[in-house]
Design an enzyme around this catalytic site. Structure first.
Site, PDB file in Angstrom:
ATOM      1  N   CYS A 262       0.812  -1.227   0.000  1.00  0.00           N
ATOM      2  CA  CYS A 262       0.000   0.000   0.000  1.00  0.00           C
ATOM      3  C   CYS A 262       0.839   1.270   0.000  1.00  0.00           C
ATOM      4  O   CYS A 262       0.313   2.357  -0.241  1.00  0.00           O
ATOM      5  CB  CYS A 262      -0.935   0.013   1.209  1.00  0.00           C
ATOM      6  SG  CYS A 262      -2.307  -1.126   1.011  1.00  0.00           S
TER       7      CYS A 262
HETATM    8  N1  COA Z   1     -20.677  -8.770   7.478  1.00  0.00           N
HETATM    9  C1  COA Z   1     -21.175  -8.909   8.713  1.00  0.00           C
HETATM   10  N2  COA Z   1     -20.424  -9.148   9.801  1.00  0.00           N
HETATM   11  C2  COA Z   1     -19.106  -9.259   9.625  1.00  0.00           C
HETATM   12  C3  COA Z   1     -18.505  -9.120   8.367  1.00  0.00           C
HETATM   13  C4  COA Z   1     -19.345  -8.878   7.262  1.00  0.00           C
HETATM   14  N3  COA Z   1     -18.863  -8.741   6.022  1.00  0.00           N
HETATM   15  N4  COA Z   1     -17.170  -9.247   8.500  1.00  0.00           N
HETATM   16  C5  COA Z   1     -16.936  -9.470   9.801  1.00  0.00           C
HETATM   17  N5  COA Z   1     -18.093  -9.489  10.490  1.00  0.00           N
HETATM   18  C6  COA Z   1     -18.295  -9.717  11.924  1.00  0.00           C
HETATM   19  C7  COA Z   1     -17.174 -10.522  12.532  1.00  0.00           C
HETATM   20  O1  COA Z   1     -17.385 -11.895  12.408  1.00  0.00           O
HETATM   21  C8  COA Z   1     -17.182 -10.066  13.957  1.00  0.00           C
HETATM   22  O2  COA Z   1     -18.197 -10.723  14.651  1.00  0.00           O
HETATM   23  P1  COA Z   1     -17.990 -11.155  16.186  1.00  0.00           P
HETATM   24  O3  COA Z   1     -17.761  -9.852  16.917  1.00  0.00           O
HETATM   25  O4  COA Z   1     -19.260 -11.841  16.503  1.00  0.00           O
HETATM   26  O5  COA Z   1     -16.769 -12.000  16.195  1.00  0.00           O
HETATM   27  C9  COA Z   1     -17.579  -8.612  13.854  1.00  0.00           C
HETATM   28  O6  COA Z   1     -18.255  -8.468  12.602  1.00  0.00           O
HETATM   29  C10 COA Z   1     -16.389  -7.681  13.898  1.00  0.00           C
HETATM   30  O7  COA Z   1     -15.430  -8.160  12.946  1.00  0.00           O
HETATM   31  P2  COA Z   1     -13.970  -7.562  12.830  1.00  0.00           P
HETATM   32  O8  COA Z   1     -13.249  -8.234  11.715  1.00  0.00           O
HETATM   33  O9  COA Z   1     -13.329  -7.588  14.178  1.00  0.00           O
HETATM   34  O10 COA Z   1     -14.362  -6.086  12.368  1.00  0.00           O
HETATM   35  P3  COA Z   1     -13.613  -4.721  12.553  1.00  0.00           P
HETATM   36  O11 COA Z   1     -14.487  -3.822  13.285  1.00  0.00           O
HETATM   37  O12 COA Z   1     -12.202  -4.905  13.017  1.00  0.00           O
HETATM   38  O13 COA Z   1     -13.545  -4.187  11.041  1.00  0.00           O
HETATM   39  C11 COA Z   1     -11.975  -4.066   9.218  1.00  0.00           C
HETATM   40  C12 COA Z   1     -12.901  -4.962  10.043  1.00  0.00           C
HETATM   41  C13 COA Z   1     -11.185  -4.973   8.275  1.00  0.00           C
HETATM   42  C14 COA Z   1     -12.824  -3.108   8.403  1.00  0.00           C
HETATM   43  C15 COA Z   1     -11.031  -3.289  10.140  1.00  0.00           C
HETATM   44  O14 COA Z   1     -10.403  -4.164  11.036  1.00  0.00           O
HETATM   45  C16 COA Z   1      -9.961  -2.524   9.394  1.00  0.00           C
HETATM   46  O15 COA Z   1     -10.234  -1.692   8.577  1.00  0.00           O
HETATM   47  N6  COA Z   1      -8.684  -2.768   9.735  1.00  0.00           N
HETATM   48  C17 COA Z   1      -7.562  -2.113   9.119  1.00  0.00           C
HETATM   49  C18 COA Z   1      -7.482  -2.596   7.726  1.00  0.00           C
HETATM   50  C19 COA Z   1      -6.328  -2.030   6.972  1.00  0.00           C
HETATM   51  O16 COA Z   1      -5.972  -0.887   7.045  1.00  0.00           O
HETATM   52  N7  COA Z   1      -5.731  -2.868   6.197  1.00  0.00           N
HETATM   53  C20 COA Z   1      -4.723  -2.455   5.340  1.00  0.00           C
HETATM   54  C21 COA Z   1      -4.927  -3.236   4.124  1.00  0.00           C
HETATM   55  S1  COA Z   1      -3.873  -2.648   2.895  1.00  0.00           S
END
Ligand code: COA
Length: 372
Positions: free
Chosen positions: A156
Site C-alpha cells: 500500500c
Molecule cells: N458482514 C457482517 N459481519 C461481519 C462481516 C461482514 N462482512 N465481516 C466481519 N463481520 C463480523 C465478525 O465476524 C465479527 O463478529 P464477532 O464480533 O461476533 O466475532 C464482527 O463483525 C467484527 O469483525 P472484525 O473483523 O473484528 O471487524 P472490525 O471492526 O475490526 O472491522 C476491518 C474490520 C477490516 C474493516 C477493520 O479491522 C480494518 O479496517 N482494519 C484495518 C485494515 C487495513 O488498514 N488494512 C490495510 C490493508 S492494505
C-alpha cells in the site's frame, strides 16, 4: 541539488462499480449455496455454516459504499466469485500497462508534456501480473518514453516510496522527470468468498508526474520533503509468489491471496503512522496549523479520522482530510494519490499539505508538498 515538483496527476477509474448491496447479495447467494451443499455435515456439527455478510456492517466498519472494478460479472457470479481477468497473449498490452497508460496520459496532459519528455517510469504497485519483463518497461514502450523504467512493490505504500525514489533522482540530477504509476488491480488478489474482507478493495490506476521545479510550466506542488519507514509484520500478507506452482492443490490455498488480521493492523498501524507524520513534520519545522490538507491512505474511515485528529490536534474540518474510500474502497497504494489528485486544485500558493500511505510490510511513507 535540484528541487523536485509534482506537476501532474492522473486517475484511471474503471467503468464498472459494485455497491455494497450488490456485493452482499452475491456473497450471501454463494454462502447459501455452500451451506445447502454442506447441509448434512452442518446438521451433524462437523462443518460450520458460512455466516452471511451485511451491507450495514461494511459501511459501519469501513466507510466504504461502493468500489470500481475491471470486471463486475465474474465477481458477482455466485458460482465464480472472482473477476474474469484472463492472461492476455504476450503481444497484447498487459492489463496493468493498459490502465497505467491511461493514468499516465492524464498526468502528461496536466503538466503539458509529451511522453518523449520523460526520463524514468516507475510502476509501483502491490501486485504485479507477471514477474518480468517489468510492467514499467512495457508502459515506457507503449507511451514512447525515453530513458529507463522499473517495477517496485511496497504494497500500500508503493506510490509514496516511488515518489521518494523519483524525487531523489531529480534532486541528485540523474533525471529531470519521472512518472510514478500505480495500476492497482486489487480485485485479482482479493478473496471475494471471505466475508471478513470481501468488501475491502477496488481497482484503479494513478499516475504522479515529477519534474525539476524549474522545468514546470503549469501549476504544481514542490516536494518539500519525503520520509519512509518499514517494520516487519505478518498481519497483512499474500504468499502468492514463485512457489505457487510447486505444491499440489496450491490453487485452493487461502494464503495465496490477500490475508489480514484487520484488528491488529488497526491497532498497530495507527500509532506507527501518527508518530511517523509527527516526526516528519517536526523535522521540517511544520506545525499542525501550517498544514492545509492531509491526503491519507484510503483503507478505513475510522482510521483516517483518528490519524487526522492526532496530526491536527483537533477534529479535521470538512475538506481538510478528504476521503475517497466511500466511492473507490481501498485501492492500495493508489488511494492517497486519488485523494491528492481530486482534492488539491483549490490550494493557494504557499499552502502546505501531506500525502501519507501505510500498509503491508508494515510500511509508511509521507510526502510534504507546497503549492507553488
Ligand atoms: N458482514 C457482517 N459481519 C461481519 C462481516 C461482514 N462482512 N465481516 C466481519 N463481520 C463480523 C465478525 O465476524 C465479527 O463478529 P464477532 O464480533 O461476533 O466475532 C464482527 O463483525 C467484527 O469483525 P472484525 O473483523 O473484528 O471487524 P472490525 O471492526 O475490526 O472491522 C476491518 C474490520 C477490516 C474493516 C477493520 O479491522 C480494518 O479496517 N482494519 C484495518 C485494515 C487495513 O488498514 N488494512 C490495510 C490493508 S492494505
Amino acid at each position: 541539488m535540484h528541487t523536485a515538483a509534482i506537476t501532474g496527476t492522473g486517475v484511471f477509474t474503471p467503468s464498472e462499480t459494485i455497491t455494497n448491496d450488490e456485493l452482499v447479495a452475491a456473497f450471501n447467494a454463494y454462502a447459501g449455496a455452500q451451506n445447502a451443499a454442506n447441509a448434512d455435515q452442518i446438521a451433524a456439527g462437523t462443518v460450520e455454516p458460512m455466516p452471511l455478510s451485511s451491507a450495514d456492517f461494511i459501511f459501519a466498519a469501513s466507510g466504504i459504499e461502493r468500489r470500481y472494478v475491471l470486471n463486475k460479472s465474474g465477481i458477482l457470479d455466485p458460482a465464480r466469485m472472482y473477476p474474469k481477468l484472463d492472461a492476455r497473449p504476450d503481444d497484447t498490452p498487459s492489463a496493468m500497462a493498459e490502465i497505467g497508460v491511461h493514468a499516465a496520459k492524464q498526468a502528461l496532459d496536466m503538466a503539458g508534456l509529451n511522453a518523449t519528455d520523460i526520463d524514468c517510469i516507475l510502476c509501483a504497485a502491490s501486485n504485479h501480473e507477471r514477474a518480468y519483463p517489468a510492467i514499467a518497461v512495457e508502459i515506457q514502450d507503449l507511451l514512447g518514453a525515453r530513458g529507463f523504467a522499473y517495477d517496485m512493490n511496497v504494497a500500500c505504500s508503493s506510490a509514496t516510496f516511488g515518489i521518494q525514489s523519483a524525487a531523489d533522482m531529480i534532486r541528485a540530477g540523474s533525471i529531470r522527470s519521472a512518472l510514478v504509476i500505480n495500476p492497482e488491480i486489487c480485485s485479482a488478489h482479493l478473496e471475494w468468498r471471505d466475508r471478513d474482507c470481501h468488501f475491502i478493495f477496488g481497482d484503479v490506476a494513478t499516475a504522479t508526474l515529477l519534474q525539476r521545479a524549474e522545468d514546470a510550466t503549469t501549476g504544481h506542488f514542490v516536494v518539500r520533503s519525503t520520509k519512509l519507514a518499514t517494520q516487519f509484520s505478518n498481519n497483512i500478507r499474500n504468499n502468492n509468489g514463485f512457489l505457487r506452482r510447486t505444491h499440489d492443490q496450491q490453487d485452493d490455498r487461502r494464503d495465496m491471496q490477500f490475508m489480514q488480521n484487520g484488528r491488529k493492523v488497526f491497532k498497530e498501524v495507527l500509532p506507527l503512522v501518527s508518530k511517523h507524520i509527527a516526526d516528519h513534520m517536526a523535522a521540517e519545522d511544520i506545525n499542525a496549523d501550517d498544514l492545509k490538507r492531509l491526503w491519507l491512505h484510503q483503507a478505513n474511515k475510522s482510521m483516517n479520522d483518528y490519524i487526522g485528529k492526532r496530526v491536527l490536534g483537533r477534529d479535521p474540518q470538512p475538506g481538510e482530510q478528504p476521503n475517497i474510500l466511500q466511492d473507490y474502497a481501498n485501492t492500495s497504494s493508489a488511494g492517497s494519490i486519488i485523494a491528492f489528485a481530486q482534492h488539491s486544485d483549490d490550494l493557494a500558493s504557499g499552502d502546505i499539505g501531506l500525502i501519507c500511505s501505510f500498509g503491508a510490510g508494515y510500511s509508511v511513507g509521507s510526502v510534504i508538498v507546497e503549492r507553488a
